[in-house]
Design a protein around this motif. Sequence first.
Motif, short mmCIF file in Angstrom:
data_model
loop_
_atom_site.label_atom_id
_atom_site.label_comp_id
_atom_site.label_asym_id
_atom_site.label_seq_id
_atom_site.Cartn_x
_atom_site.Cartn_y
_atom_site.Cartn_z
N PHE A 133 43.36 -27.34 25.52
CA PHE A 133 42.97 -26.12 24.80
C PHE A 133 42.50 -25.07 25.80
O PHE A 133 41.67 -25.35 26.67
N ARG A 134 43.06 -23.85 25.69
CA ARG A 134 42.66 -22.74 26.54
C ARG A 134 42.25 -21.58 25.64
O ARG A 134 43.04 -21.11 24.81
N SER A 135 41.02 -21.11 25.84
CA SER A 135 40.49 -20.06 24.96
C SER A 135 41.25 -18.76 25.09
O SER A 135 41.30 -17.96 24.14
N GLU A 136 41.86 -18.53 26.28
CA GLU A 136 42.60 -17.28 26.45
C GLU A 136 43.96 -17.30 25.75
O GLU A 136 44.59 -16.26 25.56
N LYS A 137 44.41 -18.48 25.37
CA LYS A 137 45.74 -18.60 24.75
C LYS A 137 45.66 -18.86 23.25
O LYS A 137 46.57 -18.54 22.49
N TYR A 138 44.57 -19.47 22.80
CA TYR A 138 44.45 -19.85 21.39
C TYR A 138 43.17 -19.26 20.83
O TYR A 138 42.16 -19.11 21.53
N THR A 139 43.23 -18.95 19.53
CA THR A 139 42.03 -18.49 18.82
C THR A 139 41.73 -19.44 17.68
O THR A 139 42.65 -19.99 17.05
N ILE A 140 40.46 -19.62 17.42
CA ILE A 140 40.04 -20.53 16.36
C ILE A 140 39.99 -19.77 15.05
O ILE A 140 39.34 -18.72 14.94
N ALA A 141 40.72 -20.26 14.05
CA ALA A 141 40.78 -19.60 12.75
C ALA A 141 39.40 -19.59 12.11
O ALA A 141 38.72 -20.62 12.05
N GLU A 142 39.01 -18.42 11.60
CA GLU A 142 37.67 -18.30 11.02
C GLU A 142 37.54 -19.12 9.75
O GLU A 142 36.50 -19.71 9.48
N GLN A 143 38.62 -19.19 8.96
CA GLN A 143 38.53 -19.93 7.70
C GLN A 143 38.40 -21.42 7.93
O GLN A 143 38.04 -22.15 7.03
N ALA A 144 38.72 -21.82 9.18
CA ALA A 144 38.61 -23.26 9.45
C ALA A 144 37.18 -23.69 9.70
O ALA A 144 36.87 -24.87 9.66
N VAL A 145 36.30 -22.68 9.95
CA VAL A 145 34.90 -23.05 10.22
C VAL A 145 34.24 -23.43 8.92
O VAL A 145 34.25 -22.64 7.95
N PRO A 146 33.70 -24.61 8.80
CA PRO A 146 33.11 -25.05 7.53
C PRO A 146 31.92 -24.16 7.16
O PRO A 146 31.07 -23.84 7.97
N SER B 185 50.01 -12.16 22.10
CA SER B 185 49.59 -12.61 20.78
C SER B 185 49.15 -14.05 20.87
O SER B 185 49.91 -14.90 21.29
N SER B 186 47.89 -14.34 20.54
CA SER B 186 47.36 -15.69 20.64
C SER B 186 47.65 -16.47 19.36
O SER B 186 47.75 -15.89 18.28
N GLN B 187 47.72 -17.76 19.51
CA GLN B 187 48.04 -18.65 18.39
C GLN B 187 46.75 -19.16 17.76
O GLN B 187 45.81 -19.54 18.47
N GLU B 188 46.70 -19.21 16.45
CA GLU B 188 45.51 -19.69 15.77
C GLU B 188 45.53 -21.21 15.65
O GLU B 188 46.58 -21.80 15.37
N VAL B 189 44.39 -21.82 15.86
CA VAL B 189 44.23 -23.27 15.72
C VAL B 189 42.99 -23.53 14.88
O VAL B 189 42.10 -22.68 14.78
N VAL B 190 42.94 -24.72 14.28
CA VAL B 190 41.78 -25.10 13.46
C VAL B 190 41.11 -26.32 14.08
O VAL B 190 41.78 -27.18 14.66
#
Length: 537
Positions: free
Chosen positions: A503-516, A423-428
């Motif tokens: 930051f490692r893309s395989e461990k974290y996912t970028i939250a979609e709502q954080a994208v302006p 389970s990857s962790q979301e980041v903004v």
Amino acid sequence: MYQALYRKWRPKTFDDVVGQEHITTTLKHEVASGKFSHAYLFTGSRGTGKTTCSKIIAKAINCRNPVDGNPCNQCDICQGIDDGSILDVVEIDAASNNGVDSIRQLREEAFFLPAVAKYRVYILDECHMLSAGAVNALLKILEEPPAHVVFILATTEVHKVLPTILSRCQRFDFKRIRSRIIADRLLYVGQQEGFSLAEDAALLIARLSDGGMRDALSLLDLCASYGSNITVQSVTEAAGLAGQEQIFSLSDAIIAGQPGQALQVIDHLSENSADFTQLCEQLAGHFRDLMIVKTVKSPEELLQETPEDLEHLEIQAKGISLGRILYALDVLQETMGKLSRTSFKRTEFEMAVIRLGDEQLGRGLEGVYARMEKLERQFRSGVLSTPEVSSKAEMPASTAPSPTATASSVQVKASEPSKPAPSSQEVVPFPNWGRVLEELQKINPALYGAMVDSKAFTSGDLMLVDCKNDLFLMLLRTSVAAKESLRNAIFAVTGQKFHLGPFRSEKYTIAEQAVPADPVEGVLKRAREWNVPIDVT
């Protein structure tokens, strides 16, 4: 009695003076037309012809048979001025006669008509040494002297001459004579004196004279005492210098980073009684030549070197950076100051040479930058790597390496891509990262240079930096100072302390709502909700 070469070959006419044609041509025309000044000021470095031209003027304006502004050197006036028997031409050393009483006596004598010559000429050498009272006593008569008096002032430090003196004189600035011109003159003198003077030896003497013809002739005189066959080797021995080959050997060892070889060269020079202050000056001059070769397209125009030496300099310059050359010049200049204050000259010089061979030993920012540059080169070349090896405590027992496992097997496993977490962790995205980099540039420019193209993401009090530079990843893991610099830059922008990590893309996912969202799309959506007609073309 034997007469020194610089006295024997002192020019007797304006045409004989070499390297100062811009001055001698003007003076010759002034004398020939009879419109010469009542006061001259000659300034320039030592041995460039100031006193010589002063005596030529004294002879030319008093000569019975002048030839196009030049003295004939045959009449009784010219010969009397040359041998000092005519008292109407007075040469005063202002360094030892700088008191007001000496100038008062000069003023009283100046009003008497000359005994033999047409003009009474006063030559004041090193006039900047005159005391304040002496200058004040000289001012009036210098401005309005009797018609039969001419003053010629000479100085090596014109900035010490008062403006009130400068405004009353016609000023001429003597230039340092180019090495090629001095060498040609030395070859001519050697031929007339019966010396066998090699051309490269003449060039070496010219370079050592620093633009002064008198110094060059004096050194030639010294070399002639070693024998009539004057070579580079005899010049080196006479002047107490290190040979050019030894300077190249020493600089080769420095550039190659081989302090042991450099110390062996120094030991050989010490056995031959080399003067370490002179040796330091030679080495500084050599690195100055490297600087010229490194920065100028046609260095032969600025360097008076033989073709062989110039070729060797160009080869050396390819193996050293300009920054390192400037660092070497700074170290050598600092060492020259220390050599004058210490009894352990050899030790001081050896310490400097070892620092030159390894910039990382520098005490200032140069050492830090050199170490970082070395690490960057190693990372780019693949000498160093940054494997993500987990500790034994975090690894499952089945995958932990056995005690007998080799380092290579560990590195191979570490280099393999790790499996993504279940389970990857979301980041903004962090929106103010540009401001953080601006603050970091002020605090730690070197670290900023490694993070120019980076981005950052946050999750609570955790800030993850997305930077592809291997140097940054290494500093983030090993350097406390680098971490503190980055934390301080983040705190200056946010006022909050964060935990840092990569930051490692395989461990974290970028939250979609954080994208302006697109601001135009937002306006259109709001308009449709309010039933406002908008025509977008």
